[in-house]
Scaffold this active site. Structure first.
Site, mmCIF file in Angstrom:
data_model
loop_
_atom_site.group_PDB
_atom_site.id
_atom_site.type_symbol
_atom_site.label_atom_id
_atom_site.label_comp_id
_atom_site.label_asym_id
_atom_site.label_seq_id
_atom_site.Cartn_x
_atom_site.Cartn_y
_atom_site.Cartn_z
ATOM 1 N N ASN A 261 0.693 -1.172 0.026
ATOM 2 C CA ASN A 261 0.015 -0.023 -0.011
ATOM 3 C C ASN A 261 0.834 1.241 0.047
ATOM 4 O O ASN A 261 0.466 2.154 -0.545
ATOM 5 C CB ASN A 261 -0.684 -0.065 1.212
ATOM 6 N N LYS B 49 10.486 0.598 16.059
ATOM 7 C CA LYS B 49 9.148 0.203 16.110
ATOM 8 C C LYS B 49 9.211 -1.442 16.129
ATOM 9 O O LYS B 49 8.582 -2.283 17.002
ATOM 10 C CB LYS B 49 8.144 0.588 15.060
#
Lengths: 351, 351, 351, 351
Positions: free
Chosen positions: B100, B221
């Site tokens: 995406n 992360k």
């Protein structure tokens, strides 16, 4: 006994309470003689802490040389556990493994040969909770009280408490990380006796926590150490991965510690050299809590998990990793050396 | 590009810096229009937070219905990323996965079709750091600036921030556990642009941390979430084992949290129903951070570990466990539901 | 391409077939020139086998010294893959990893620069099946045919085939274990071309198996090697445990092999020194299939599992164990040396 | 005893031999009465096989209803193990776990209450080898002989042997896969008694293998089943991955079985429905070897590995996976149902 050892779940909690009228005969006056059995790496500083707090100590160890230092500090040394039990009605035992505990309590010269009715016997060894229950039953039959009280934090923390006592509050920066309130006795046994146990244990640890029936002290210790091992290996994997991805180790530790990755191994005992001061990773993984001892505790966790049919996939893998480390020469290094074990040696690379 | 994707270590940090004279053309005046692309579970409350802080927002999403709520709150909705880039020179993207992101930046109607020189493009999606580097290179060729800024804490924390903004400080007790400073943006990119990114990101998160070159935000992360998963499964195994050994869950959590087993999953987001309030375990594992999302992040961790030849045994097993959970119907539940997955159903027992 | 690399499941099977009227132009007469690219440990004996079977070989390698031996045996050596494609319409490639394959096919001097319409390009490298699909698409655009045909059994088996050819049937006992029918090419691509591929591949391997569409050769290879790694580590753990429990290793192997524990690693390639002859465990783990190569294949298995959301807990742990071994100096040893890695060094014991 | 249970390595092999002059008193004449204790799923067909081979059987079980079928076939049923020992000097025991074995041998109505000097006691239960050693010591003190003789192949194979006997050689195709020579008794104990044990055991199994000193039968069984579990989970992961990568399951099984991934679980007991006939995967995982029993055996493997400090990373993970399966409702299904456990349910997907 065998049935207990093989631990169906039914055994948890079947200790019938001792007749507490017998307990009244125990010398509760503070500062009367306390017995101490097992003067190894852990027991030695613990017994010293008792002396330091003013308790006369009567001690023994299978290795006479282990007794010398304590003797010089004023302790009375006797030949065997039975003699300790003959002279003291509060006794602390600190031994390496289950067979030693069984021998010290029930052996030919064991405590139970001469234990006085109403005595308080506190075992701070880390062993299978099913063995603690066995011992409690045997002790109870003699009219005495048994409590399991393993300690979390290891020799490192014990020494730190000892050092703090020495320094009269001058916090030794080099051990600061491990000492800020982390040393904990986890106590299992009848609740009525907890206060008496706490009186002695609080000389040796910052926290003394009542966990429930006999065996739950061990259970809590084993649970804590299993999660500790998982956290330590996890932190080591994570720090290693982050470094390879280009992150600065100190910055990564800081980020983890302000995020949901935070754990004791990342914020208090970081395994990466240079990230923190006063921890074994800064000292070539000397001192601290040995890989071999962690492997032993994970073996206990594994055994209790198997006996209770509890799945512990990460705990089990952590156990295996520490076993592999022992096989590869890390037995005597602090358990945070798993960071070095996992780290790919640059010179081995290429392909 | 393929070479980058397959990530030899050399690629880390080879981003040449953009010509910063171009950046001067960007509207730095606060409160000018900000673009937002991707209004899903995470993007929607993030965009609302920008509106709430007074920024005009111009947004788009592949699903028109996702835009309605934001439109009613005053945002301008356009057809595609290129149109957003035509009208705003600061854009935040929040998308589910690497493909995406690639499409939104480099596709037929992608940002790069109309991006203005000097624009600041902040991608808060959690994706492979190698893809972040690809995007940064492509953005840089257009004279704009790319930063990766994934967010730790998930939808739960985002909502909490949103709710706090609403409540004007009246802390909502039910989300308290997840909100006390845990939401963190981890930012990778050229340091000169960090302040500009921080201005926007601080509307949406309590902490905005600069991690280093492009990709290090993702790296941080991924590292955090890998350690989080390990800690959560470890905590679940440990609590389950302790309960089976006779410990009270609340007491066990308390002991772990004062000992070396302490971690975020034990002290802030405990997976055992009844131990803490305001966490998904108290609400049938609704809300929070979905097992499927955790599995995705662990897949990223696994891929970066494989690419950099880093052993991550526990991280890898954690990945597999969350994959198994997805296969067994836990995909949509909070990731702390691993406690339920591991817990032996009493009625299955016997042998 | 990026989308393919990140492998949603949709990509499997979307190769449109080439126009096979073009194929008619290929020289199908046996014994015309065959191209060979990549003369490393695997490629070198493979190309020799082609020569031995009477095929003129035109070859190249990035390292000129790799070509000398083959040149002396009569092969024509050229400068780069494009030149090979200019002169041969059947080409075998054998390269270490995906980036090399991409470069040899699509690079500046790659095969596709000069490939003839209707050529048959067979890639025997072990790479990500998604990259095989990419290559197939690119090759198809040029009117040629691509097949993936990785080989199972590794250099050991290849050498064995070579040696058998040399020995004219005089089986070399020392390699017997690995050669009895175990070498296998696993071929993916359009079925119409399988016979043509088989003609060449059967010179180099005992079995040539058609697996399905492009990429399924790689898939079969990856699957086989993942199960092989699991079986090898499992056998090593099991033999080690049995020995420690007092069993004679040869007897234990015999028992496993007549029972349900039987596997290739126990009955054909036993990792315990002294149990079998003619395997690397009897030769200090020299030769055979390197730990590093196994780690690479397991990385591919891991990546395809992650991309297809398939849980592979043991495969994943096997990957991590081989990674740890690489980090600890086992990279160049045969993968059966995991037995030594797991075996506790007696001198490290005690506690 | 406790010391033995906690298994330092020293205990292996310290069984002093019985006085074999006593053995001469045992009735060696074939077809005299044989005792059988434990008529459960495994014991029942075993005892029937003894009857079928012409041995008078005297049997007992804690559940009287378990005895009915055998009684109808002509066996004499008595009240408890002591009565069996009173009447037979060759006894086979087949019990679910260690505590049952301890009770049947050393309990209030146990065999040892009435065992005749020189009796041969064969325990076919699968238990901790340390318990077998304990029992051997206790039996030896009574002047009798103890051998451990666990059986590999489980109820499935036992039944197959039973059925074959019934069918007079007409092989039942539906069980063919599991019966071609796979059923094996693994016998530990003094070698002088092996022939006597073999006489009985060969009525019940195709193979009777002498493994060494007491406990090595158990050791061999445990080792085999650990490797079996690893191979089964590995095969299931591999087949699942291959299917998702586009391979036909039958073709993949064929490729594995001609390559180095071959193992008993892939070629004889394939876990994927439709790949083979006559195995539990073709019958909704009914019959066969239950997941719960496999979990029990893996728990024994884990315990012996922990006691001997042997790293068994895959064995340990296999144990945990079967534990998780028990927790999720697979306890009663054949252990090959791990394929279903790992297989992602399509309807759970999406993200």
């Amino acid at each position: 006994m065998a049935a207990i050892l093989r631990g169906s779940r039914n055994v948890w909690g079947r200790i019938r309470h001792v007749d507490y009228t017998l307990v009244s005969s125990r010398s509760m006056a503070s500062k009367t003689q306390v017995g101490f059995i097992g003067l190894g790496n852990m027991g030695n500083p613990m017994a010293k802490n008792l002396l330091k707090h003013g308790y006369p100590v009567i001690a023994t160890d299978v290795f006479p040389e282990s007794c010398k230092e304590l003797q010089e500090l004023g302790a009375q040394i006797v030949d065997n556990p039975a003699e300790v039990a003959d002279k003291a009605d509060r006794i602390v035992t600190m031994l390496p493994s289950s067979p030693n505990v069984i021998d010290v309590y029930t052996g030919a010269n064991g405590i139970l040969k001469k234990v006085k009715k109403g005595s308080l016997l506190i075992d701070s060894s880390t062993i299978d909770p099913a063995v603690s229950k066995e011992m409690a039953l045997a002790v109870e039959k003699m009219g005495a009280v048994f409590m399991d009280a393993p300690v979390s934090g290891g020799r490192y923390a014990i020494l730190a408490v000892f050092r703090r006592a020495h320094l009269n509050g001058q916090e030794d920066a080099s051990v600061g990380a491990a000492t800020s309130g982390k040393l904990t006795f986890m106590v299992g046994g009848v609740e009525e006796e907890f206060t008496a146990a706490q009186e002695l244990l609080s000389c040796m640890g910052a926290n003394v926590v009542y966990c429930g029936a006999v065996g739950t002290g061990q259970a809590a210790k084993i649970c804590n150490n299993m999660l500790l091992a998982i956290g330590m290996i996890g932190t080591s994997e994570t720090m290693n991965l982050g470094i390879r991805l280009g992150l600065d180790p100190k910055l990564l530790a800081k980020i983890l510690n302000m995020s949901s990755g935070r754990c004791w191994s990342s914020d208090t005992y970081n395994p990466v050299p240079g990230v923190m001061e006063g921890v074994p990773s800064g000292n070539n993984y000397q001192g601290g809590f040995g890989t071999q001892l962690m492997a032993k505790d994970l073996g206990l966790a594994q055994a209790t998990a198997t006996n209770t049919k509890t799945p512990v996939p990460l705990g089990s893998l952590a156990h295996q990793i520490y076993r592999m480390m022992c096989a590869r020469g890390y037995a005597g290094k602090d358990f945070s050396s798993v960071f070095m074990f996992l780290r790919e040696d640059e010179k081995e690379e290429g392909q």
